[in-house]
Scaffold this active site. Structure first.
Site, mmCIF file in Angstrom:
data_model
loop_
_atom_site.group_PDB
_atom_site.id
_atom_site.type_symbol
_atom_site.label_atom_id
_atom_site.label_comp_id
_atom_site.label_asym_id
_atom_site.label_seq_id
_atom_site.Cartn_x
_atom_site.Cartn_y
_atom_site.Cartn_z
ATOM 1 N N THR A 140 -0.783 -0.568 -4.667
ATOM 2 C CA THR A 140 -1.579 0.660 -5.223
ATOM 3 C C THR A 140 -1.191 1.270 -5.125
ATOM 4 O O THR A 140 -0.128 2.844 -5.124
ATOM 5 C CB THR A 140 -2.771 0.951 -3.509
ATOM 6 N N ASP A 157 0.685 -1.321 -0.269
ATOM 7 C CA ASP A 157 0.139 -0.404 -0.356
ATOM 8 C C ASP A 157 0.758 1.319 0.048
ATOM 9 O O ASP A 157 1.159 1.508 1.260
ATOM 10 C CB ASP A 157 -0.537 -0.306 1.359
ATOM 11 N N ALA A 158 1.114 1.904 -1.264
ATOM 12 C CA ALA A 158 2.233 2.962 -1.232
ATOM 13 C C ALA A 158 1.443 4.029 -2.516
ATOM 14 O O ALA A 158 1.533 5.242 -1.165
ATOM 15 C CB ALA A 158 3.728 2.153 -2.113
ATOM 16 N N LYS A 159 0.232 4.033 -2.378
ATOM 17 C CA LYS A 159 -0.494 4.359 -3.329
ATOM 18 C C LYS A 159 0.189 5.587 -4.224
ATOM 19 O O LYS A 159 0.310 6.827 -4.523
ATOM 20 C CB LYS A 159 -1.348 5.749 -2.469
ATOM 21 N N ARG A 160 0.366 5.392 -5.468
ATOM 22 C CA ARG A 160 2.139 6.793 -5.729
ATOM 23 C C ARG A 160 1.223 6.296 -7.022
ATOM 24 O O ARG A 160 0.551 6.344 -7.427
ATOM 25 C CB ARG A 160 3.148 4.901 -5.942
#
Length: 249
Positions: A115, A88-91
């Protein structure tokens, strides 16, 4: 490949539960390190889940020591289980930067899915799909979705479906369980996209929304309500059964 590993684990463990390793060092008690804590969580839950989701923020905030714990945790899960790992990095950045992120996460860390924030469009997503699986943020469980997400989520959904044609079984969407009023509509329009669903547990999302998603590839993340429970295994069993009643029955 993420989807194949997920389906195998889902069917073997009769579970759509993903445990989130949001292992905040400030909240861990009774363990010498984050790694020791994570090892305990994996040992107690591996036969009850269909994967693990690791929130990179809780590791990055500790600098190189945190990143070392992240690497060791991923290696532990890969060596001790056959379960998929979602980072879950939401890059979300331009092409060359996105390619660098994708290489770091898929080639170096060896995770199965990441993510991704789709705000910058396909340039921010495709580098991840070229190397593995990505869950793009669609309609999340936080309170301020009305600022941006609520106005553009339908555009993101169409983009994800378009990309899925070129990268089958490599792209999914993040939809919070707290968005009950939108889930049916999104489900009907989402085709074969996989789903990552946060918001059940500490955030109070209703698991009954899962009934509208039967037959789809979905993973439901529960983090704090399990990993910081007094009895981790018992709490994981409770959530697995709760989710299974909605999805499998």
């Amino acid at each position: 490949m993420f989807i194949k590993k997920y389906r195998k684990a889902r069917d073997k463990n009769t579970s759509i539960l993903v445990v989130g390793l949001d292992s905040d060092p400030e909240k861990i008690k009774g363990f010498k390190s984050v790694m020791e804590f994570n090892e305990h969580i994996v040992k107690e839950t591996a036969d009850l889940v269909c994967g693990y989701k690791i929130n990179i923020a809780f590791y990055e905030k500790s600098g190189w020591r945190g990143y070392k714990a992240l690497e060791e945790t991923i290696e532990l899960i890969k060596n001790e289980t056959d379960l998929p790992i979602i980072l879950d990095a939401k890059r979300g950045d331009i092409g060359n930067t996105a390619r660098a992120y994708a290489k770091a996460y898929f080639d170096k860390l060896g995770v199965d899915s990441v993510t991704v924030n789709p705000y910058m469009g396909r340039d921010a997503i495709i580098p991840f799909l070229e190397k593995g699986h990505a869950f793009v943020l669609l309609l999340t469980s936080n309170e301020s979705i009305g600022d941006v997400e609520l106005h553009v989520y339908h555009k993101v959904l169409e983009l994800a479906k378009e990309l899925e044609k070129s990268y089958p079984e490599r792209i999914g969407i993040v939809v919070g369980a707290t968005r009950k009023e939108y889930i049916g509509k999104i489900s009907n329009a989402s085709g074969g996209l996989s789903w990552l669903i946060p918001g059940i547990g500490a955030q109070g999302g209703n698991p009954e929304v899962l009934r509208e998603l039967k037959g789809k590839d979905i993973v439901v993340n529960v983090s704090r309500a399990i990993i910081f429970a007094e009895n981790v295994r018992k709490k994981a069993e409770e959530f697995r059964e709760l989710l299974a009643r909605q999805y499998f029955d």
